[in-house]
Design a protein around this motif. Sequence first.
Motif, PDB file in Angstrom:
ATOM      1  N   ASN A  67      65.882  17.158  43.697  1.00 50.14           N
ATOM      2  CA  ASN A  67      66.900  16.285  43.559  1.00 50.14           C
ATOM      3  C   ASN A  67      67.723  15.834  44.705  1.00 50.14           C
ATOM      4  OD1 ASN A  67      69.526  15.866  41.377  1.00 50.14           O
ATOM      5  ND2 ASN A  67      70.049  17.369  43.235  1.00 50.14           N
ATOM      6  N   ARG A  96      66.708  17.745  31.585  1.00 45.12           N
ATOM      7  CA  ARG A  96      68.231  16.930  30.987  1.00 45.12           C
ATOM      8  C   ARG A  96      68.507  16.721  32.803  1.00 45.12           C
ATOM      9  NH1 ARG A  96      69.019  21.415  28.077  1.00 45.12           N
ATOM     10  NH2 ARG A  96      70.573  22.450  29.775  1.00 45.12           N
ATOM     11  N   ALA A  97      68.122  16.839  33.694  1.00 52.14           N
ATOM     12  CA  ALA A  97      68.874  16.201  35.355  1.00 52.14           C
ATOM     13  C   ALA A  97      67.575  15.513  35.543  1.00 52.14           C
ATOM     14  CB  ALA A  97      68.765  17.834  36.555  1.00 52.14           C
ATOM     15  N   ARG A 130      66.015  13.500  33.028  1.00 50.82           N
ATOM     16  CA  ARG A 130      66.615  11.988  32.474  1.00 50.82           C
ATOM     17  C   ARG A 130      68.072  12.104  33.242  1.00 50.82           C
ATOM     18  NH1 ARG A 130      66.558  15.562  27.724  1.00 50.82           N
ATOM     19  NH2 ARG A 130      68.637  15.523  27.877  1.00 50.82           N
ATOM     20  N   GLU A 131      68.788  12.877  33.476  1.00 46.68           N
ATOM     21  CA  GLU A 131      69.957  11.725  33.528  1.00 46.68           C
ATOM     22  C   GLU A 131      69.332  10.941  35.202  1.00 46.68           C
ATOM     23  OE1 GLU A 131      72.025  16.048  32.572  1.00 46.68           O
ATOM     24  OE2 GLU A 131      71.507  15.622  34.773  1.00 46.68           O
ATOM     25  N   HIS A 132      68.274  11.897  35.910  1.00 47.37           N
ATOM     26  CA  HIS A 132      67.760  10.817  37.442  1.00 47.37           C
ATOM     27  C   HIS A 132      67.170   9.438  36.572  1.00 47.37           C
ATOM     28  CE1 HIS A 132      68.698  12.583  41.490  1.00 47.37           C
ATOM     29  NE2 HIS A 132      68.646  13.450  40.091  1.00 47.37           N
ATOM     30  N   GLU A 158      68.431   7.490  34.258  1.00 48.58           N
ATOM     31  CA  GLU A 158      68.311   6.739  33.854  1.00 48.58           C
ATOM     32  C   GLU A 158      69.831   5.762  35.063  1.00 48.58           C
ATOM     33  OE1 GLU A 158      70.971   8.735  31.008  1.00 48.58           O
ATOM     34  OE2 GLU A 158      70.191   8.885  29.839  1.00 48.58           O
ATOM     35  N   MET A 159      70.020   6.442  36.161  1.00 44.26           N
ATOM     36  CA  MET A 159      70.929   6.383  37.615  1.00 44.26           C
ATOM     37  C   MET A 159      69.878   5.354  38.342  1.00 44.26           C
ATOM     38  SD  MET A 159      72.695   8.918  40.208  1.00 44.26           S
ATOM     39  CE  MET A 159      71.288  10.247  39.691  1.00 44.26           C
ATOM     40  N   ALA A 167      75.747   7.035  35.088  1.00 41.94           N
ATOM     41  CA  ALA A 167      75.014   7.950  34.358  1.00 41.94           C
ATOM     42  C   ALA A 167      75.440   9.098  35.214  1.00 41.94           C
ATOM     43  CB  ALA A 167      73.803   7.148  35.339  1.00 41.94           C
ATOM     44  N   THR A 196      78.036  11.506  35.515  1.00 39.84           N
ATOM     45  CA  THR A 196      77.078  12.391  33.614  1.00 39.84           C
ATOM     46  C   THR A 196      76.420  13.505  34.461  1.00 39.84           C
ATOM     47  OG1 THR A 196      77.207  10.813  32.178  1.00 39.84           O
ATOM     48  CG2 THR A 196      75.524  12.668  31.830  1.00 39.84           C
ATOM     49  N   HIS A 197      75.653  13.078  35.395  1.00 36.76           N
ATOM     50  CA  HIS A 197      74.707  13.437  36.321  1.00 36.76           C
ATOM     51  C   HIS A 197      75.159  14.762  36.574  1.00 36.76           C
ATOM     52  CE1 HIS A 197      71.567  15.114  38.364  1.00 36.76           C
ATOM     53  NE2 HIS A 197      71.844  14.498  39.149  1.00 36.76           N
ATOM     54  N   ALA A 233      77.802  17.421  34.299  1.00 34.70           N
ATOM     55  CA  ALA A 233      76.887  17.972  33.607  1.00 34.70           C
ATOM     56  C   ALA A 233      75.915  19.579  33.489  1.00 34.70           C
ATOM     57  CB  ALA A 233      75.170  17.557  32.979  1.00 34.70           C
TER      58      ALA A 233
END
Length: 211
Positions: A129, A170-171, A173-175, A177-178, A193, A196-197, A200
């Motif tokens: 990350n 979840r992180a 998945r957020e990545h 989308e980004m 995105a 949200t990341h 969240a």
Amino acid sequence: MKHQTKEERIADYLREGIISGQFPRGSKLKQAQIAEMTGTSITPVREAIKLLEAEGFILGTSHRGAVVAPFDLNATEEIVDLRVTLESKLALKAMQRLTAAEMEGLRALQGELDDAAARGDRDAVRKINYRFHELLYLAADLPQTLRFVRTLWARYPFDLINKLDNRIERASREHREMLSAILARDEGAMLAALRTHIRAGWEEFKASYSG
């Protein structure tokens, strides 16, 4: 990407290590040990520690040596707001400047992130990350803004948030989308995105903490 000095390379190694939990909050950093780990002499290690002390990752005490700084849970709400503002600025600028090689680097990191999340490796997820955001933001070529962002990271409770149940999935998945928005050059979707990341994890932590 510009060439890193030895001090910058070691600072990046330590920064990643603190965020990932390799160097726990409150632990003492031994210069000789870090020099051995990074294959360098004491001098660039000492200079790297000064850089991270200025950013807030490290507390320098003359008697105890360098200590990894604790995060400030009470200040996190404000930190999240500042992260959204500054990281959005960096990400937007980066989208205008990303090279094909940097885009491929982001894709590769996302693959590593998905794999780490799938096997439940929390420490690896934190490291990847960090690398993902660092690669993206360096592309913006806004060094002063990035410096401020790093001071916010130094005070953010990545350690606690990453321990939440299923947070790493979840992180990941957020990545994704980004990254999809970045690859599509869709600035609006990327900003949504990213926001949200950033928010969240903190919102999930607050909910679990109050519960």
